[in-house]
Enzyme design. Structure first.
Site, PDB file in Angstrom:
ATOM      1  N   ARG A  71      27.531   8.522  55.954  1.00 20.78           N
ATOM      2  CA  ARG A  71      28.960   8.428  56.564  1.00 20.78           C
ATOM      3  C   ARG A  71      28.624   7.476  57.850  1.00 20.78           C
ATOM      4  O   ARG A  71      29.476   6.865  58.689  1.00 20.78           O
ATOM      5  CB  ARG A  71      29.235   9.519  56.966  1.00 20.78           C
ATOM      6  CG  ARG A  71      30.484   9.870  57.809  1.00 20.78           C
ATOM      7  CD  ARG A  71      31.332  10.446  58.062  1.00 20.78           C
ATOM      8  NE  ARG A  71      30.929  12.228  57.678  1.00 20.78           N
ATOM      9  CZ  ARG A  71      30.280  13.527  58.607  1.00 20.78           C
ATOM     10  NH1 ARG A  71      29.361  11.906  59.751  1.00 20.78           N
ATOM     11  NH2 ARG A  71      29.546  14.059  58.648  1.00 20.78           N
ATOM     12  N   TYR A 123      52.946  -3.734  63.102  1.00 18.88           N
ATOM     13  CA  TYR A 123      53.279  -3.016  61.833  1.00 18.88           C
ATOM     14  C   TYR A 123      53.739  -1.747  62.107  1.00 18.88           C
ATOM     15  O   TYR A 123      53.207  -0.844  62.887  1.00 18.88           O
ATOM     16  CB  TYR A 123      51.765  -2.859  61.162  1.00 18.88           C
ATOM     17  CG  TYR A 123      51.543  -2.396  60.004  1.00 18.88           C
ATOM     18  CD1 TYR A 123      52.354  -2.991  59.358  1.00 18.88           C
ATOM     19  CD2 TYR A 123      51.058  -1.398  59.883  1.00 18.88           C
ATOM     20  CE1 TYR A 123      51.977  -2.510  58.497  1.00 18.88           C
ATOM     21  CE2 TYR A 123      51.272  -0.608  58.863  1.00 18.88           C
ATOM     22  CZ  TYR A 123      51.548  -1.350  57.249  1.00 18.88           C
ATOM     23  OH  TYR A 123      51.276  -0.870  56.693  1.00 18.88           O
ATOM     24  N   ASP A 195      45.837  -7.319  66.377  1.00 17.21           N
ATOM     25  CA  ASP A 195      45.766  -6.718  65.619  1.00 17.21           C
ATOM     26  C   ASP A 195      45.838  -7.918  64.088  1.00 17.21           C
ATOM     27  O   ASP A 195      46.933  -8.416  65.012  1.00 17.21           O
ATOM     28  CB  ASP A 195      47.250  -6.090  65.369  1.00 17.21           C
ATOM     29  CG  ASP A 195      46.773  -5.848  63.053  1.00 17.21           C
ATOM     30  OD1 ASP A 195      46.119  -6.631  62.534  1.00 17.21           O
ATOM     31  OD2 ASP A 195      47.752  -4.677  62.487  1.00 17.21           O
ATOM     32  N   LYS A 220      44.501  -7.033  53.157  1.00 20.87           N
ATOM     33  CA  LYS A 220      45.579  -8.049  52.937  1.00 20.87           C
ATOM     34  C   LYS A 220      44.613  -9.021  52.290  1.00 20.87           C
ATOM     35  O   LYS A 220      44.297  -9.472  51.400  1.00 20.87           O
ATOM     36  CB  LYS A 220      46.290  -7.605  53.936  1.00 20.87           C
ATOM     37  CG  LYS A 220      46.911  -6.568  54.574  1.00 20.87           C
ATOM     38  CD  LYS A 220      48.351  -6.276  53.548  1.00 20.87           C
ATOM     39  CE  LYS A 220      48.209  -5.036  54.207  1.00 20.87           C
ATOM     40  NZ  LYS A 220      48.338  -4.011  55.535  1.00 20.87           N
TER      41      LYS A 220
HETATM   42  C1  LIG Z   1      48.947  -3.575  56.242  1.00 19.57           C
HETATM   43  C2  LIG Z   1      48.652  -3.810  57.741  1.00 19.57           C
HETATM   44  C3  LIG Z   1      48.081  -2.379  58.674  1.00 19.57           C
HETATM   45  C4  LIG Z   1      47.690  -1.636  57.662  1.00 19.57           C
HETATM   46  O1  LIG Z   1      46.986  -1.344  57.212  1.00 19.57           O
HETATM   47  P1  LIG Z   1      45.959  -0.611  56.155  1.00 19.57           P
HETATM   48  O2  LIG Z   1      44.958  -1.171  54.979  1.00 19.57           O
HETATM   49  O3  LIG Z   1      47.543  -0.169  55.091  1.00 19.57           O
HETATM   50  O4  LIG Z   1      46.425   1.197  56.217  1.00 19.57           O
HETATM   51  C5  LIG Z   1      47.627  -2.856  59.869  1.00 19.57           C
HETATM   52  N1  LIG Z   1      48.573  -3.733  60.391  1.00 19.57           N
HETATM   53  C6  LIG Z   1      48.915  -4.773  60.099  1.00 19.57           C
HETATM   54  C7  LIG Z   1      48.685  -6.337  60.814  1.00 19.57           C
HETATM   55  C8  LIG Z   1      49.069  -4.603  58.379  1.00 19.57           C
HETATM   56  O5  LIG Z   1      49.465  -6.076  57.352  1.00 19.57           O
END
Ligand SMILES: *Cc1c(COP(=O)(O)O)cnc(C)c1O
Length: 408
Positions: A71, A123, A195, A220
């Site tokens: 961890r 998001y 983000d 992604k």
């Molecule tokens: C998918 C996404 C998240 C969250 O990510 P997860 O891996 O699904 O927890 C946060 N910000 C954006 C812009 C995203 O597309």
């Protein structure tokens, strides 16, 4: 004392590594393949092994090779964290079990009573975390259109401690001027966060504009193959790094070694994939803009995008996400979704395969309807994640489905 000693060891290791990168001055594509991924010191394996272990042997009390418990630290994760830092031109990287785990661990920087200014079409999961989880712990949020710095200024309160932005946004591909936000935050001693999931570090580096923290859903584009869920955080500030790293271990939202390995493998082809995603997306956006069944197209690479100039200034490319509004509202949208063959109806984005979805009832269903309408997430809005298939095939698929959209 021992805890203290170990911490210093970790920092100096990181510093040596990043210093080495800057000296070598490798370009993005080279760093994506090599940074943090030296051949395995014990076997010479070219690819970083999946260190599937929870614990590490100590030769004697307190004497070990830098790892005690997975961890706290794991060599496969370490490779990914070094790679993430390098791609974002940052000094420190941290990997998480999901994008949301990354987001919530960054939010541990704030305390009861703190206020944050947030991009209004963040998001959906970020909105949900802030509104439905973190509010309970005494944090407060003002969501505003961060395209205009005057709106950010209006949202400022005495207890504002941070600005959370996302650019391009999801699903409307609005942009935030990162340099302006960073300057605004610095002058007022606020922590600025971006983000960077949609743009990826290949097309945009928020830290270069003075933003304190870049976050990612590695699920992604970084992972890129729709086969792993993960998150990442990068910063240049050692104070923030120390606090987020403490919470990464204390809270425990860490990714397993196999998931880290999958993201590392994805990253190796990120540049190739992003170029292709972008080429395909631009051609599709241009086709849609001229299509009689389409009311409006949102894509930062189009000259018609209201912030096209800003996109050219702060991004090196426009990405693979496009959204558009069809004539005929919900009925037409439903028909379109039913009739595509190559574009699969699914949430998520950033994989090699093309996906299509309906934000109002899928990814953005967690926003109240009133908020959706205010933002422009109408019932006729469709979002596509353009994959790396042959673009003529993709265009053909969309055209056929659009022709059928308003037929009974
Ligand atoms: C998918 C996404 C998240 C969250 O990510 P997860 O891996 O699904 O927890 C946060 N910000 C954006 C812009 C995203 O597309």
């Amino acid at each position: 004392m021992q805890e203290h000693g170990r911490k210093i060891l970790t920092i100096s290791f990181m510093t040596i590594k990043t210093a080495a990168v800057k000296e070598k001055n490798w370009k993005f594509e080279t760093r994506a393949i090599h940074e943090g991924q030296e051949p395995d010191p014990t076997t010479g394996a070219v690819i970083v092994p999946i260190y599937q272990t929870s614990t590490y042997v100590q030769e004697e009390l307190g004497k070990h090779k830098g790892y005690e418990y997975s961890r706290t630290g794991n060599p496969t994760r370490k490779a990914l964290e070094t790679s993430l830092a390098s791609l974002e031109n940052g000094d420190f990287g941290l990997a998480f079990a999901s994008g949301m785990a990354a987001t919530s661990t960054v939010m541990n920087l704030f305390e009861q009573g703190d206020h944050l200014i947030v991009t209004d079409d963040v998001y959906g999961g970020t909105f949900r975390l802030f509104e439905r989880v973190l509010k309970k712990y005494g944090l407060s949020f003002t969501f505003c259109d961060t395209r205009e710095i005057s709106n950010v200024e209006k949202a400022l309160q005495k207890n504002t401690k941070g600005i959370w932005t996302e650019t391009p946004t999801n699903p409307l591909l609005k942009l935030v001027d990162l340099k302006k936000i960073a300057e605004f935050a610095k002058e007022r001693h606020l922590i600025s966060i971006c983000d960077n999931t949609f743009a990826t570090p290949y097309f945009q580096n928020p830290l270069d504009f003075g933003i304190d923290i870049a976050t990612h859903s590695t699920t992604k584009y970084l992972g890129g193959h729709s086969d792993v869920v993960g998150g990442g955080v990068v910063t240049n500030r050692s104070d923030l790094y120390e606090t987020i790293k403490f919470h990464q271990n204390a809270v425990g939202g860490i990714p397993g070694p196999f998931d880290c390995w999958l993201v590392l493998r994805g990253i190796k082809t990120l540049a190739l994939r992003m170029n292709r995603h972008e080429n395909n997306a631009l051609k599709i956006a241009e086709m849609l803009e001229n299509h009689p069944e389409v009311l409006k197209v949102h894509y930062p690479g189009l000259k018609s995008h209201p912030q096209h100039d800003l996109a050219k200034k702060q991004m090196r490319g426009f990405g693979g996400m496009v959204s558009f509004e069809v004539k005929g509202g919900l009925e037409a949208a439903k028909n379109l979704l039913k009739n595509t063959k190559l574009f699969s109806l699914a949430e998520s984005l950033g994989g090699v395969e093309s996906l299509i979805e309906h934000p109002a009832s899928m990814t953005h269903a967690s926003l109240p309807q009133e908020t959706r309408e205010k933002l422009g997430i109408s019932d006729g809005l469709i979002r596509i994640s353009v994959g790396i298939e042959d673009v003529e095939d993709l265009i053909g698929d969309l055209k056929t489905a659009l022709e059928q959209a308003r037929r009974k």
